[in-house]
Design an enzyme around this catalytic site. Structure first.
Site, PDB file in Angstrom:
ATOM      1  N   ASP A 218       4.347  -5.503  -2.675  1.00  0.00           N
ATOM      2  CA  ASP A 218       4.094  -4.217  -2.028  1.00  0.00           C
ATOM      3  C   ASP A 218       2.766  -5.002  -1.174  1.00  0.00           C
ATOM      4  O   ASP A 218       2.504  -5.997  -1.002  1.00  0.00           O
ATOM      5  CB  ASP A 218       3.704  -3.131  -2.738  1.00  0.00           C
ATOM      6  N   HIS A 241       3.384  -6.785   1.590  1.00  0.00           N
ATOM      7  CA  HIS A 241       3.650  -6.146   2.781  1.00  0.00           C
ATOM      8  C   HIS A 241       2.258  -6.036   3.650  1.00  0.00           C
ATOM      9  O   HIS A 241       1.953  -4.976   4.285  1.00  0.00           O
ATOM     10  CB  HIS A 241       3.946  -4.780   2.176  1.00  0.00           C
TER      11      HIS A 241
END
Ligand SMILES: *[C@@H]1O[C@H](CO)[C@@H](O)[C@H](O)[C@H]1NC(C)=O
Ligand SMILES: *[C@@H]1O[C@H](CO)[C@@H](O)[C@H](O)[C@H]1NC(C)=O
Ligand SMILES: *[C@@H]1O[C@H](CO)[C@@H](O)[C@H](O)[C@H]1NC(C)=O
Ligand SMILES: *[C@@H]1O[C@H](CO)[C@@H](O)[C@H](O)[C@H]1NC(C)=O
Length: 393
Positions: A218, A241
């Protein structure tokens, strides 16, 4: 018993010497921990913390080399001294069943402490079984999972050379803190591990993150509501991310993000580079005074992105408009390669367009020679120096 004059003087001298030189040290092994990777050592770790926190001298919790199984632990203050070091040469290992930590919010949480240094150490949460559970058909029965290291409502905390492996949920969370330095952190989890944000900062001021390497499933760094005076420098991100301000604006009454500097960052094979993201919901939140400087992108899906239309499942976004006001965001010296054609994307709120975006010396290419493009909706600003792709303001 009556003490002689000399005895009293000697006692005073000895007490002075002890005060000056002794920093109490509490070794978890001496207190019963087993470095065998099997025996639960939670009690010994908690005992070491209680001693250190209760000491009126500077104190150290020492964890020698080896693997120690420990469950959820709260290292709570306030403490009797303002100088505690948790010095870890070993590895903390999560209990074999993910349910033990999975139902707790955190694995190791420092709370209400001042003047604590965490010096190196590894936390290995062994999150793979929980991620597999979350990816399976019976996922509604999986626990949420725990943050590996959380610093909560604390001031003047240093986290040096710390490593987090395969956290169940977030790796490191700084929440409600003032003056925290994270230096030399290493975060590792696979690209497809769910919700394994590297370092999450919220409701905190004066946080500095330096010289760290983050690969995870993430956000490498996620910046939540109420993060102010945040400095991030010399960080490698990918896979992951990106460095993300957001998601913001989920709630109506939400604190803003102000004065964030992100410089000298490398993104490699990341989903995003420099991102600002808000829900398409009403909110009093805002993002002001952000500087993104000296970033290198290598094969990054969305190198520069502002997305104010976040609404997973298209639920609970009544008018599909974000209330988060974004202003004064600077991008300086950002170059490298985009994995998609749209290298710069500003998709801002139609009620509160992004204001005062400035871009200087941006050079992003898409697959050697095909020009990259940029996309703007409700975004205004100016550019100087090199601007590739061509500006859409
Ligand atoms: C904290 O204590 C250590 C000894 O454990 C000492 O070396 C250091 O100078 C102290 N730091 C501060 C800020 O007092
Ligand atoms: C972190 O580790 C590096 C390399 O081992 C070492 O040079 C540095 O002094 C350490 N930093 C801190 C703050 O402990
Ligand atoms: C912005 O934050 C930095 C630390 O990241 C701090 O040194 C600086 O004083 C802050 N600026 C303002 C205007 O508060
Ligand atoms: C932009 O980057 C490309 C690829 O690295 C390079 O060939 C080109 O010279 C750069 N353009 C400018 C104007 O700096």
């Amino acid at each position: 018993m009556k003490m002689s004059h000399h005895g009293i003087i000697l006692t005073i001298i000895m007490a002075t010497v002890i005060t000056a030189v002794s920093a109490a040290s509490y070794n978890v092994k001496t207190l019963g921990a087993k470095a065998d990777g099997r025996t639960d050592s939670t009690k010994a770790f908690m005992a070491a913390w209680s001693h250190a926190c209760g000491s009126s001298q500077p104190a150290t919790v020492y964890v020698p080399k080896g693997r120690y199984v420990v469950g959820g632990m709260r290292f709570s203050g306030p403490c009797k001294n303002g100088n505690i070091t948790v010095s870890i040469d070993g590895t903390l290992v999560a209990p074999a069943s993910y349910f033990v930590l999975g139902k707790a919010q955190y694995w190791l949480r420092f709370e209400h402490v001042e003047g604590v240094t965490i010096d190196s150490g590894v936390m290995d949460a062994q999150g793979a079984d929980l991620w597999a559970c979350k990816g399976s058909s019976g996922s509604e029965n999986c626990p949420d999972g725990a943050t590996s290291l959380e610093i909560f409502n604390s001031n003047n905390v240093k986290v040096y050379n710390f490593t987090s492996l395969n956290s169940q949920m977030f790796h490191i969370v700084l929440n409600g803190c003032r003056d925290v330095r994270v230096v030399g952190a290493t975060v590792v989890a696979p690209w497809n591990s769910p919700n394994t944000d590297g370092i999450h900062v919220q409701l905190s001021t004066g946080v500095t993150i330096l010289n760290s390497k983050i690969s995870t499933g993430d956000d490498c760094v996620s910046i939540g509501p109420g993060a102010t005076n945040l400095w991030i420098e010399n960080v490698d991100c990918g896979p992951g991310h990106g460095i993300s301000i957001g998601s913001l604006g989920k709630d109506l009454n939400e604190q803003g993000v102000k004065n964030v500097t992100v410089k000298r960052v490398n993104f490699k094979d990341a989903d995003n580079g420099l991102r600002i993201k808000s829900w398409a919901r009403p909110s009093y939140g805002f993002v002001n005074d952000v500087l993104f400087q000296n970033a290198v992108m290598t094969n990054v899906e969305n190198p520069i992105v502002i997305d104010q239309n976040y609404c997973p499942g298209h639920k609970n976004c009544p008018n599909q408009v974000s209330g988060v006001k974004i202003s004064n965001v600077k991008y300086e010296d950002i170059h490298g390669t985009s994995a998609t054609k749209v290298a710069v994307r500003f998709d801002c709120s139609k009620k509160y367009p992004c204001k005062g975006i400035t871009m200087q010396d941006v050079n992003l290419t898409f697959k050697n020679q095909v020009p990259a493009s940029s996309y703007c909706v409700n975004a205004g600003g100016k550019t100087s120096g090199v601007m590739k792709p061509t500006s859409c303001f």
